[in-house]
Design an enzyme around this catalytic site. Structure first.
Site, mmCIF file in Angstrom:
data_model
loop_
_atom_site.group_PDB
_atom_site.id
_atom_site.type_symbol
_atom_site.label_atom_id
_atom_site.label_comp_id
_atom_site.label_asym_id
_atom_site.label_seq_id
_atom_site.Cartn_x
_atom_site.Cartn_y
_atom_site.Cartn_z
ATOM 1 N N HIS A 206 23.400 59.428 41.916
ATOM 2 C CA HIS A 206 23.693 59.843 43.298
ATOM 3 C C HIS A 206 22.417 60.046 44.107
ATOM 4 O O HIS A 206 21.845 61.133 44.118
ATOM 5 C CB HIS A 206 24.523 61.130 43.274
ATOM 6 C CG HIS A 206 25.170 61.463 44.576
ATOM 7 N ND1 HIS A 206 26.397 62.071 44.653
ATOM 8 C CD2 HIS A 206 24.778 61.289 45.860
ATOM 9 C CE1 HIS A 206 26.726 62.245 45.918
ATOM 10 N NE2 HIS A 206 25.751 61.786 46.671
ATOM 11 N N HIS B 196 20.491 58.874 48.088
ATOM 12 C CA HIS B 196 20.624 58.241 49.406
ATOM 13 C C HIS B 196 19.238 57.732 49.790
ATOM 14 O O HIS B 196 18.397 58.513 50.214
ATOM 15 C CB HIS B 196 21.097 59.261 50.441
ATOM 16 C CG HIS B 196 22.450 59.849 50.155
ATOM 17 N ND1 HIS B 196 23.611 59.320 50.657
ATOM 18 C CD2 HIS B 196 22.829 60.907 49.397
ATOM 19 C CE1 HIS B 196 24.647 60.038 50.246
ATOM 20 N NE2 HIS B 196 24.204 61.013 49.469
ATOM 21 N N PHE B 197 18.990 56.439 49.594
ATOM 22 C CA PHE B 197 17.663 55.892 49.895
ATOM 23 C C PHE B 197 17.565 55.355 51.327
ATOM 24 O O PHE B 197 16.538 54.816 51.711
ATOM 25 C CB PHE B 197 17.240 54.858 48.850
ATOM 26 C CG PHE B 197 16.659 55.482 47.600
ATOM 27 C CD1 PHE B 197 16.517 56.858 47.470
ATOM 28 C CD2 PHE B 197 16.235 54.692 46.528
ATOM 29 C CE1 PHE B 197 15.976 57.440 46.317
ATOM 30 C CE2 PHE B 197 15.688 55.260 45.379
ATOM 31 C CZ PHE B 197 15.565 56.629 45.273
ATOM 32 N N ARG B 198 18.644 55.475 52.113
ATOM 33 C CA ARG B 198 18.602 55.405 53.581
ATOM 34 C C ARG B 198 18.343 54.043 54.219
ATOM 35 O O ARG B 198 18.232 53.970 55.437
ATOM 36 C CB ARG B 198 17.554 56.391 54.124
ATOM 37 C CG ARG B 198 17.755 57.847 53.714
ATOM 38 C CD ARG B 198 19.055 58.416 54.156
ATOM 39 N NE ARG B 198 19.105 59.878 54.027
ATOM 40 C CZ ARG B 198 20.241 60.558 53.972
ATOM 41 N NH1 ARG B 198 21.407 59.936 54.008
ATOM 42 N NH2 ARG B 198 20.234 61.873 53.860
ATOM 43 N N ASN C 4 26.517 55.538 52.725
ATOM 44 C CA ASN C 4 26.499 56.051 54.110
ATOM 45 C C ASN C 4 25.208 55.710 54.848
ATOM 46 O O ASN C 4 24.553 56.569 55.429
ATOM 47 C CB ASN C 4 26.752 57.567 54.133
ATOM 48 C CG ASN C 4 25.737 58.351 53.336
ATOM 49 O OD1 ASN C 4 25.117 57.825 52.420
ATOM 50 N ND2 ASN C 4 25.552 59.612 53.669
ATOM 51 N N GLU D 230 30.131 57.197 47.276
ATOM 52 C CA GLU D 230 30.994 58.324 47.278
ATOM 53 C C GLU D 230 32.016 58.132 48.397
ATOM 54 O O GLU D 230 31.669 57.835 49.531
ATOM 55 C CB GLU D 230 30.203 59.645 47.446
ATOM 56 C CG GLU D 230 29.321 59.728 48.685
ATOM 57 C CD GLU D 230 28.551 61.031 48.789
ATOM 58 O OE1 GLU D 230 29.146 62.117 48.921
ATOM 59 O OE2 GLU D 230 27.291 60.954 48.735
ATOM 60 N N HIS E 184 28.744 65.965 43.146
ATOM 61 C CA HIS E 184 28.144 67.261 43.507
ATOM 62 C C HIS E 184 29.105 68.461 43.521
ATOM 63 O O HIS E 184 29.263 69.122 44.555
ATOM 64 C CB HIS E 184 27.388 67.163 44.833
ATOM 65 C CG HIS E 184 28.077 66.418 45.958
ATOM 66 N ND1 HIS E 184 29.380 66.601 46.290
ATOM 67 C CD2 HIS E 184 27.598 65.491 46.834
ATOM 68 C CE1 HIS E 184 29.684 65.832 47.319
ATOM 69 N NE2 HIS E 184 28.620 65.138 47.663
ATOM 70 N N ASP F 160 21.970 63.883 44.342
ATOM 71 C CA ASP F 160 22.369 63.826 45.757
ATOM 72 C C ASP F 160 21.117 63.904 46.630
ATOM 73 O O ASP F 160 21.093 64.596 47.650
ATOM 74 C CB ASP F 160 23.369 64.941 46.102
ATOM 75 C CG ASP F 160 24.029 64.732 47.459
ATOM 76 O OD1 ASP F 160 23.921 63.620 48.021
ATOM 77 O OD2 ASP F 160 24.650 65.687 47.956
ATOM 78 N N HIS G 31 15.960 64.133 54.739
ATOM 79 C CA HIS G 31 15.887 64.191 56.201
ATOM 80 C C HIS G 31 14.494 64.715 56.519
ATOM 81 O O HIS G 31 13.923 65.471 55.728
ATOM 82 C CB HIS G 31 16.932 65.160 56.766
ATOM 83 C CG HIS G 31 18.347 64.788 56.460
ATOM 84 N ND1 HIS G 31 19.004 63.751 57.083
ATOM 85 C CD2 HIS G 31 19.238 65.301 55.572
ATOM 86 C CE1 HIS G 31 20.241 63.655 56.608
ATOM 87 N NE2 HIS G 31 20.409 64.585 55.678
HETATM 88 N N1 LIG Z 1 24.986 66.016 50.665
HETATM 89 C C1 LIG Z 1 24.610 66.058 51.916
HETATM 90 O O1 LIG Z 1 24.558 67.134 52.489
HETATM 91 N N2 LIG Z 1 24.235 64.947 52.602
HETATM 92 C C2 LIG Z 1 24.317 63.592 52.173
HETATM 93 C C3 LIG Z 1 25.716 63.048 52.213
HETATM 94 C C4 LIG Z 1 26.599 63.589 51.121
HETATM 95 O O2 LIG Z 1 26.342 63.376 49.942
HETATM 96 O O3 LIG Z 1 27.615 64.220 51.417
HETATM 97 C C5 LIG Z 1 23.420 62.731 53.063
HETATM 98 O O4 LIG Z 1 23.534 61.496 52.988
HETATM 99 O O5 LIG Z 1 22.619 63.272 53.830
HETATM 100 ZN ZN LIG Z 2 28.601 63.890 49.348
HETATM 101 ZN ZN LIG Z 3 25.637 62.217 48.611
#
Ligand SMILES: NC(=O)N[C@@H](CC(=O)O)C(=O)O
Ligand SMILES: [Zn+2]
Ligand SMILES: [Zn+2]
Length: 429
Positions: free
Chosen positions: A54, A56-58, A88, A138, A223, A291, A295
């Site tokens: 899990h 998020h490499f954006r 996402n 997810e 998570h 996760d 940011h």
């Molecule tokens: N966990 C988070 O608070 N943020 C995640 C998205 C997610 O996993 O719900 C994200 O992509 O910023």
């Molecule tokens: Zn999530």
């Molecule tokens: Zn996530």
């Protein structure tokens, strides 16, 4: 490469020979062959590289927060050798074109990877589910970063389509109808935890497991932040992950963290955190997944209602867990199971997650006595901050992905060129 006299998770001290991409031999005394690099592992330990299902490499869309290059360097420096990216992004990964586009970005990865597919009203399941996906998910049952929340009918439909193709569905389980609207009047950092109440997760997990049961589907809960949700998932025969922030942080930390402690699901009370830890230690929880949701500092520096949700974690998860092993709160074998062996077996990644002959040489060498304070500025993600600032971690000296040293920290830090491959694309070796 020959690593000599390193201690394995089960406590045996062994020589480990890596030949090409795999672990070729494990023995009490292996002799070196000419031209082979030897690494003295005495006093050190080896663990299989972490499989973090899990992150998020954006990319595409938010390269200012993270890229595959910076995210995978952060992973390598933290002993993570496989990452699974979430959908996402912008555009979201919901059809063939967006899958292929993300696959191209992932070519910059230093570590092996999987790519998850997402579900929105516009998704194209017939095309997406034929791509070499890691899993579906997810799947957002409530809005989080990216606003990909879906309704119950679409969830049931997605579950059926994935199950027909034997694809696992990972679920972000929160029920927005159970959010506590009265907390909206508050402006302090704890208001986010009061708003996205524990009950909203617990009931969403209960319902998701029921729906999965009705469709004969297997779901994996992302998570989980409450002991109740973990127990519900486990009793339903489903799997779950816990993220490091829910394991090591609680609402008690919010006065200090402020909006930098805002994530979904949010931090919970200390008594719940302790019970989550117990379930991680006793094996009820299947795996740790970070996760990793970077940011920028500028973005996070806003009001509790305006700041984006999410914290980085891919570089600090294994170091925090190895420090628990050093302190004796978790054994080294438990850490191996939570970070490598279990994700490999739950998500069916053959040849990864264990230090055994014939397995991929995804290895982390570390000195169990080298404890270092975690500092955001020392990490390699574009996020130059961490919610774990000042906590103790044990960091890798060397991280290897299928036989290539991708990170080494001796006198200076060295990274390799990208060697990452999609773990779902077979025949590429
Ligand atoms: N966990 C988070 O608070 N943020 C995640 C998205 C997610 O996993 O719900 C994200 O992509 O910023
Ligand atoms: Zn999530
Ligand atoms: Zn996530």
């Amino acid at each position: 490469m020959l690593i000599t006299d390193a201690t394995l998770p089960d406590g045996r001290t062994r020589d480990v020979r890596v030949d090409g991409e795999t672990i070729a031999e494990i023995g009490e005394t292996l002799s070196t062959t000419p031209d082979e690099r030897t690494v003295d592992g005495s006093g050190k330990r080896l663990t299989p590289g972490m499989i973090d299902v899990h992150v998020h490499f954006r990319q595409p869309g938010y390269a200012h927060k993270e890229t595959w290059e910076t995210g995978s360097k952060s992973a390598a420096a933290g002993g993570v050798t496989t990452v699974v990216d979430q959908p996402n992004t912008d555009p979201p990964t919901i059809d063939g074109e967006t899958f292929d586009q993300k696959r191209d970005f992932a070519a910059d990865s230093l570590v092996d990877f999987g790519i998850n597919g997402g579900v929105t009203a516009e998704w194209l399941p017939n095309i997406l589910l034929r791509r070499p996906l890691f899993a579906l998910g997810e799947v957002f049952l409530a809005d989080s970063t990216g606003n990909m929340g879906i309704d119950a009918d679409l969830f049931a439909d997605a579950l059926q389509q994935a199950t027909d193709r034997e694809i696992t569905v990972t679920v972000h389980a929160e029920d927005a109808t159970r959010f506590n609207e009265s907390a909206r009047e508050r402006g302090d950092a704890d208001a986010w935890s009061a708003y996205r109440a524990a009950q909203a997760e617990i009931e969403a997990v209960r319902r998701a497991c029921e729906v999965a049961g009705e469709h004969d589907a297997r779901i994996h809960i992302a998570h989980t932040s409450t002991p109740e949700a973990i127990d519900i998932a486990s009793e339903a025969g489903m799997t779950c992950e816990v993220s490091p922030h829910h394991l090591f942080l609680s609402r008690n930390d919010l006065p200090e963290l402020g909006t930098f402690g805002r994530m979904n699901p949010p931090l919970r009370r200390e008594n719940r955190r302790k019970k989550v830890f117990e379930r991680v230690a006793d094996g009820t929880v299947d795996m740790i997944a970070t996760d990793h949701a970077p940011h920028t500092r500028e973005e996070k520096d806003a009001s509790i209602w305006d700041a984006p949700s999410g914290v980085p974690g891919v570089e600090t998860a294994l170091p925090l867990l190895l420090n628990e092993a050093r302190e004796g709160t978790l054994g080294y074998e438990r850490v191996r199971d939570l970070t490598a062996a279990n994700p490999a077996s739950v998500f069916d990644i053959p040849n990864k997650g264990r230090i055994e002959e014939g397995f991929d040489a995804d290895l982390v060498l570390f000195d169990p006595d080298e404890v270092r304070e975690i500092r955001g500025e020392d990490t390699h993600t574009k996020c130059d901050w961490t919610p774990f600032e000042g906590m103790d971690g044990i960091f890798p000296e060397l991280t290897m992905v299928r036989g290539t040293v991708v990170y080494e920290n001796r006198r200076e830090e060295l990274f390799a060129e990208p060697v990452g491959q999609n773990v779902r694309e077979t025949g590429v070796r």
